[in-house]
Design a protein around this motif. Structure first.
Motif, PDB file in Angstrom:
ATOM      1  N   MET A  46      -4.348  11.410   1.181  1.00 32.80           N
ATOM      2  CA  MET A  46      -3.454  11.417   0.017  1.00 32.80           C
ATOM      3  C   MET A  46      -4.145  10.187  -0.310  1.00 32.80           C
ATOM      4  N   LEU A  47      -3.645   8.689   0.636  1.00 35.67           N
ATOM      5  CA  LEU A  47      -4.312   8.034  -0.011  1.00 35.67           C
ATOM      6  C   LEU A  47      -5.678   7.492  -0.112  1.00 35.67           C
ATOM      7  N   GLY A  48      -7.170   7.975   0.757  1.00 32.02           N
ATOM      8  CA  GLY A  48      -7.543   8.355  -0.056  1.00 32.02           C
ATOM      9  C   GLY A  48      -8.005   8.494  -1.797  1.00 32.02           C
ATOM     10  N   TYR A  49      -6.813   9.713  -1.516  1.00 31.51           N
ATOM     11  CA  TYR A  49      -7.866   9.898  -2.663  1.00 31.51           C
ATOM     12  C   TYR A  49      -6.819   9.519  -4.425  1.00 31.51           C
ATOM     13  N   PHE A  50      -6.120   8.641  -3.971  1.00 37.50           N
ATOM     14  CA  PHE A  50      -5.361   7.653  -4.753  1.00 37.50           C
ATOM     15  C   PHE A  50      -6.061   5.777  -3.991  1.00 37.50           C
ATOM     16  N   VAL A  51      -6.673   5.996  -3.441  1.00 35.65           N
ATOM     17  CA  VAL A  51      -8.238   4.889  -3.169  1.00 35.65           C
ATOM     18  C   VAL A  51      -9.038   5.379  -4.741  1.00 35.65           C
ATOM     19  N   ARG A  52      -8.944   6.178  -4.876  1.00 38.27           N
ATOM     20  CA  ARG A  52     -10.658   6.825  -5.564  1.00 38.27           C
ATOM     21  C   ARG A  52      -9.698   6.261  -7.411  1.00 38.27           C
ATOM     22  N   LYS A  53      -8.723   7.195  -7.023  1.00 39.25           N
ATOM     23  CA  LYS A  53      -7.967   7.240  -8.459  1.00 39.25           C
ATOM     24  C   LYS A  53      -7.826   6.070  -9.088  1.00 39.25           C
ATOM     25  N   LEU A  54      -7.275   5.079  -8.725  1.00 45.17           N
ATOM     26  CA  LEU A  54      -6.616   3.939  -9.012  1.00 45.17           C
ATOM     27  C   LEU A  54      -7.692   2.647  -9.058  1.00 45.17           C
ATOM     28  N   ASP A  55      -8.741   3.533  -8.149  1.00 43.34           N
ATOM     29  CA  ASP A  55     -10.678   2.134  -8.872  1.00 43.34           C
ATOM     30  C   ASP A  55      -9.557   1.141  -7.992  1.00 43.34           C
ATOM     31  N   LEU A  56      -9.413   0.993  -6.858  1.00 45.23           N
ATOM     32  CA  LEU A  56      -9.204  -0.153  -5.997  1.00 45.23           C
ATOM     33  C   LEU A  56     -10.402  -0.542  -5.673  1.00 45.23           C
ATOM     34  N   THR A  57      -9.980  -2.237  -5.425  1.00 46.37           N
ATOM     35  CA  THR A  57     -11.298  -2.952  -5.283  1.00 46.37           C
ATOM     36  C   THR A  57     -11.266  -2.874  -3.950  1.00 46.37           C
ATOM     37  N   GLU A  58     -12.565  -3.711  -3.614  1.00 46.29           N
ATOM     38  CA  GLU A  58     -12.936  -4.020  -2.145  1.00 46.29           C
ATOM     39  C   GLU A  58     -11.357  -4.674  -1.190  1.00 46.29           C
ATOM     40  N   ALA A  59     -11.537  -5.504  -1.832  1.00 46.66           N
ATOM     41  CA  ALA A  59     -10.178  -6.816  -1.428  1.00 46.66           C
ATOM     42  C   ALA A  59      -8.873  -5.814  -1.929  1.00 46.66           C
ATOM     43  N   GLN A  60      -8.672  -5.274  -2.382  1.00 48.31           N
ATOM     44  CA  GLN A  60      -7.564  -4.065  -2.735  1.00 48.31           C
ATOM     45  C   GLN A  60      -7.786  -3.126  -1.428  1.00 48.31           C
ATOM     46  N   GLN A  61      -8.473  -2.761  -1.307  1.00 45.91           N
ATOM     47  CA  GLN A  61      -8.784  -1.281  -0.070  1.00 45.91           C
ATOM     48  C   GLN A  61      -8.804  -2.626   1.457  1.00 45.91           C
ATOM     49  N   ALA A  62      -8.795  -3.468   1.197  1.00 47.83           N
ATOM     50  CA  ALA A  62      -9.001  -4.834   2.354  1.00 47.83           C
ATOM     51  C   ALA A  62      -7.471  -4.571   3.021  1.00 47.83           C
ATOM     52  N   GLN A  63      -6.561  -5.328   1.781  1.00 48.62           N
ATOM     53  CA  GLN A  63      -5.289  -5.389   1.687  1.00 48.62           C
ATOM     54  C   GLN A  63      -4.733  -3.529   2.047  1.00 48.62           C
ATOM     55  N   VAL A  64      -4.507  -2.930   1.220  1.00 44.64           N
ATOM     56  CA  VAL A  64      -4.231  -1.991   1.741  1.00 44.64           C
ATOM     57  C   VAL A  64      -4.510  -1.533   4.179  1.00 44.64           C
ATOM     58  N   LYS A  65      -5.464  -1.544   3.999  1.00 45.91           N
ATOM     59  CA  LYS A  65      -6.527  -1.544   5.207  1.00 45.91           C
ATOM     60  C   LYS A  65      -5.563  -2.199   5.493  1.00 45.91           C
ATOM     61  N   SER A  66      -5.237  -3.476   6.082  1.00 48.63           N
ATOM     62  CA  SER A  66      -4.478  -4.535   6.974  1.00 48.63           C
ATOM     63  C   SER A  66      -2.704  -3.612   6.874  1.00 48.63           C
ATOM     64  N   ILE A  67      -1.896  -3.510   5.629  1.00 50.03           N
ATOM     65  CA  ILE A  67      -0.635  -3.241   5.360  1.00 50.03           C
ATOM     66  C   ILE A  67       0.064  -2.356   6.787  1.00 50.03           C
ATOM     67  N   MET A  68      -1.331  -0.980   6.455  1.00 42.76           N
ATOM     68  CA  MET A  68      -1.351   0.132   7.128  1.00 42.76           C
ATOM     69  C   MET A  68      -1.537  -0.327   9.258  1.00 42.76           C
ATOM     70  N   ALA A  69      -2.203  -1.464   9.064  1.00 43.23           N
ATOM     71  CA  ALA A  69      -3.076  -1.252  10.553  1.00 43.23           C
ATOM     72  C   ALA A  69      -1.059  -2.296  11.067  1.00 43.23           C
ATOM     73  N   LYS A  70      -1.210  -3.021  10.354  1.00 45.41           N
ATOM     74  CA  LYS A  70       0.138  -3.678  10.631  1.00 45.41           C
ATOM     75  C   LYS A  70       1.451  -2.924  10.211  1.00 45.41           C
ATOM     76  N   GLU A  71       1.791  -1.752   9.830  1.00 45.29           N
ATOM     77  CA  GLU A  71       2.501  -0.689  10.430  1.00 45.29           C
ATOM     78  C   GLU A  71       2.353   0.149  11.122  1.00 45.29           C
ATOM     79  N   LYS A  72       1.042   0.386  11.841  1.00 48.29           N
ATOM     80  CA  LYS A  72       1.375   2.077  12.295  1.00 48.29           C
ATOM     81  C   LYS A  72       1.984   1.870  13.778  1.00 48.29           C
ATOM     82  N   PRO A  73       2.304   0.619  14.353  1.00 53.00           N
ATOM     83  CA  PRO A  73       2.950   0.534  15.651  1.00 53.00           C
ATOM     84  C   PRO A  73       4.461   1.336  15.186  1.00 53.00           C
ATOM     85  N   SER A  74       5.326   0.786  13.940  1.00 55.21           N
ATOM     86  CA  SER A  74       6.103   1.834  13.883  1.00 55.21           C
ATOM     87  C   SER A  74       6.793   2.783  13.011  1.00 55.21           C
TER      88      SER A  74
END
Length: 166
Positions: A46-74
């Protein structure tokens, strides 16, 4: 009045169990692929779908990855708790028949875990929304509305089918 309450409660519990099944299946699939819930790139289709549909920039994709990595332990302990609760419920029913007190106890635990998951998800969604442009937010709103309508249509069709074929 009480019958309405019990019907609503029953639906909530069924949805919680269904969500637990879905979560446990997602965790199992991710484990089979050798990745965690948020491992190996973008978290889930689903997130991959939204990344494609919303045309996220590389910087936004990096931010998404960072947020997800930060939240993974919770998320991981809650996902594990949901999967274990589902397994315990299955074992309880399969091995011991129906013990209402134990089923209620497990359902309460699952409800608490689901509540925590929903809070975590809302927090992450809020963080992710902050990185979107106004145009991307508009697209996301439209995608979410369309998804919600498809879900409602599916549930209505399925409900009608189940009522006509008991």
């Amino acid at each position: 009045m009480q019958s309405k309450y019990f019907k609503v409660l029953s639906v909530v519990l069924v949805l919680a169990v269904m969500a637990a099944i879905g979560v446990s299946q997602t965790v199992k699939r991710a484990q089979m692929r050798g990745e965690g819930m948020f491992g190996g790139g973008m978290p889930g289709p689903m997130l991959g779908y939204f990344v494609r549909k919303l045309d996220l920039t590389e910087a936004q994709q990096a931010q998404v990855k960072s947020i997800m990595a930060k939240e993974k332990p919770s998320f991981q302990p809650l996902m594990l708790q949901m999967a274990q609760g589902h397994q315990q419920m299955h074992e309880l029913v399969m091995n011991n028949g129906f013990d209402e007190a134990k089923v209620r106890e497990l359902a309460t635990q699952q409800t608490q875990a689901m509540t925590e998951l929903m809070v975590q998800r809302a927090r992450v969604e809020s963080e992710l929304l902050q990185i979107l442009t106004p145009d991307q937010r508009t697209k996301l709103t439209a995608l979410a509305a369309a998804h919600q309508q498809r879900l409602l249509n599916h549930l209505q069709i399925k409900g009608k089918h189940n009522l006509s074929n008991p």
